[in-house]
Design a protein around this motif. Sequence first.
Motif, short mmCIF file in Angstrom:
data_model
loop_
_atom_site.label_atom_id
_atom_site.label_comp_id
_atom_site.label_asym_id
_atom_site.label_seq_id
_atom_site.Cartn_x
_atom_site.Cartn_y
_atom_site.Cartn_z
N LEU A 204 0.84 -1.19 0.00
CA LEU A 204 0.00 0.00 0.00
C LEU A 204 0.88 1.25 0.00
N ASN A 205 0.37 2.35 -0.59
CA ASN A 205 1.13 3.60 -0.59
C ASN A 205 1.54 4.01 0.82
N THR A 206 0.67 3.75 1.78
CA THR A 206 0.95 4.13 3.17
C THR A 206 2.01 3.23 3.82
N GLN A 207 2.36 2.12 3.17
CA GLN A 207 3.34 1.18 3.74
C GLN A 207 4.72 1.30 3.09
N GLN A 208 4.84 2.08 2.03
CA GLN A 208 6.08 2.07 1.26
C GLN A 208 7.28 2.55 2.05
N GLN A 209 7.10 3.54 2.92
CA GLN A 209 8.24 4.04 3.69
C GLN A 209 8.77 2.98 4.65
N GLN A 210 7.87 2.16 5.20
CA GLN A 210 8.31 1.07 6.07
C GLN A 210 9.19 0.08 5.30
N ILE A 211 8.75 -0.26 4.08
CA ILE A 211 9.52 -1.21 3.27
C ILE A 211 10.86 -0.61 2.86
N VAL A 212 10.87 0.66 2.48
CA VAL A 212 12.13 1.31 2.09
C VAL A 212 13.10 1.31 3.26
N ALA A 213 12.60 1.64 4.46
CA ALA A 213 13.46 1.67 5.64
C ALA A 213 13.99 0.28 5.98
N THR A 214 13.12 -0.73 5.86
CA THR A 214 13.53 -2.10 6.17
C THR A 214 14.61 -2.57 5.20
N MET A 215 14.42 -2.33 3.91
CA MET A 215 15.39 -2.78 2.92
C MET A 215 16.71 -2.02 3.03
N ARG A 216 16.63 -0.75 3.43
CA ARG A 216 17.86 0.04 3.60
C ARG A 216 18.75 -0.56 4.69
N GLN A 217 18.13 -1.14 5.72
CA GLN A 217 18.90 -1.76 6.80
C GLN A 217 19.81 -2.88 6.27
N PHE A 218 19.40 -3.49 5.15
CA PHE A 218 20.15 -4.62 4.61
C PHE A 218 20.91 -4.26 3.33
N GLY A 219 21.16 -2.96 3.16
CA GLY A 219 22.03 -2.52 2.08
C GLY A 219 21.39 -2.38 0.72
N GLN B 41 15.68 2.46 -6.19
CA GLN B 41 16.00 3.00 -7.50
C GLN B 41 14.82 3.71 -8.16
N GLU B 42 13.64 3.14 -7.97
CA GLU B 42 12.49 3.66 -8.71
C GLU B 42 11.21 3.12 -8.08
N LYS B 43 10.09 3.83 -8.31
CA LYS B 43 8.81 3.32 -7.84
C LYS B 43 7.71 3.65 -8.84
N VAL B 44 6.69 2.80 -8.82
CA VAL B 44 5.50 2.97 -9.65
C VAL B 44 4.30 2.98 -8.72
N ILE B 45 3.41 3.97 -8.86
CA ILE B 45 2.21 4.05 -8.03
C ILE B 45 0.99 3.92 -8.91
N LEU C 144 8.03 -1.11 -5.86
CA LEU C 144 9.35 -0.53 -5.61
C LEU C 144 10.44 -1.36 -6.28
N CYS C 145 11.48 -0.70 -6.76
CA CYS C 145 12.64 -1.39 -7.32
C CYS C 145 13.88 -0.98 -6.54
N PHE C 146 14.59 -1.98 -5.99
CA PHE C 146 15.81 -1.75 -5.22
C PHE C 146 16.99 -2.34 -5.97
N ARG C 147 18.18 -1.86 -5.61
CA ARG C 147 19.42 -2.38 -6.19
C ARG C 147 20.39 -2.65 -5.05
#
Length: 282
Positions: A248-263, A267-271, A278-281
Motif C-alpha cells: 500500500l502507498n501508506t506502507q512504502q516508507q516502512q519497506i524502504v526503511a527495512t530494505m535500507r537496513q540490509f544494504g 532506484q524507482e517506484k510505480v504508483i 518498488l525497485c531496489f538495487r
Amino acid sequence: MQIWKVILTTYNVDAAEESLSHAGAGAVFITDTGDQTQIEAYFQNQPDLNGLEEILPPHKNRAAEILPPIDWVSHSQTGLPIINQPPFYIFESQNWPERPNGLINIELQAGRAFGSGHHETTRGCLMMLDKLLKRTQPKHILDLGCGSGIVAIALAKATHQKVKASDIDPEAITMTLRNSDLNQVQHLIRAYESDGFNRLENDLKPYDLIVANILTGTLKRLAYELSQKLTPASYPDAGGSLVLSGILNTQQQQIVATMRQFGLRLQEKVILEEWTTLCFRR
C-alpha cells in the motif's frame, strides 16, 4: 475446493495483514474506506477463528463465511477487458488477438490461484519490469509468490532466460505450469512450492533479478534473505535488482526503511491507485 473468507476493519493494517498471513491466508485484499481499512482474507483451509481473535490487532465488524465451490478467480475474469500494458498484452484464452500486435502476448487461464493480472500490484510489476529490462539483462531470475504465473511468463518471454517461480500455494504452482504450457515457455520456467526460500536453498548462485509480489508482512520477514540472495555490487554486471509489490502507498516508507537496513537502495517506484511497486538495487 472450498474457500473461507474473513472480513474485518482495523486501523492497524500491517499487523492485521501479518497476522492473517501467519494464520494461513492465501490472499489478503485491502480497501481504504476512509476512517478505517477493510481487509478481506481468503483461506483454502478452515481458519481457526478463535485463534485469529488472539493474534489480530484491535478490529471491528469481523465476519466469516464459506464461499460456494466456484472457481472464483476464473469466474471473476469472465468478460474482463484485455490488459494492454506495453510491452505486455494479457488476455483470456478466448480473446486471442485477431492480428499481430507487436507486443509480448500472455494467454491466461487463472484458475483458483490468486493473481489474475488485473490487480494493480501485478500491473505495477509489469510496468517496472518494462523499465528495468531496458537497462539490465538478467540471467538468473526468481519470481517469488508467482500466483498464476503472469510475471514469470512475462520474464521468460521478454528475456528468453530460465525463470524460477515459487509460491506457498500448491494450486498456484499447478496454474503457473499450465499457463507456461499455454504460452510455450514451459522449457524456461521451473515452479516450486515453497514458503519463502525454504525449498530453494540448494541453489547457491545469487539472483540478478528477484520479483516478489506478496504481502507486506512477508516482505519484511524475508527482507534479510532477499538482500542476501541478490548478486552483490562487486559482481561484473553490478548488483542485482529487487522488485517488490503488494505494498500500500501508506506502507512504502516502512519497506524502504527495512530494505535500507540490509544494504538495498531504492532506484524507482510505480504508483497505481493505492498500490506501490518498488525497485531496489544491491
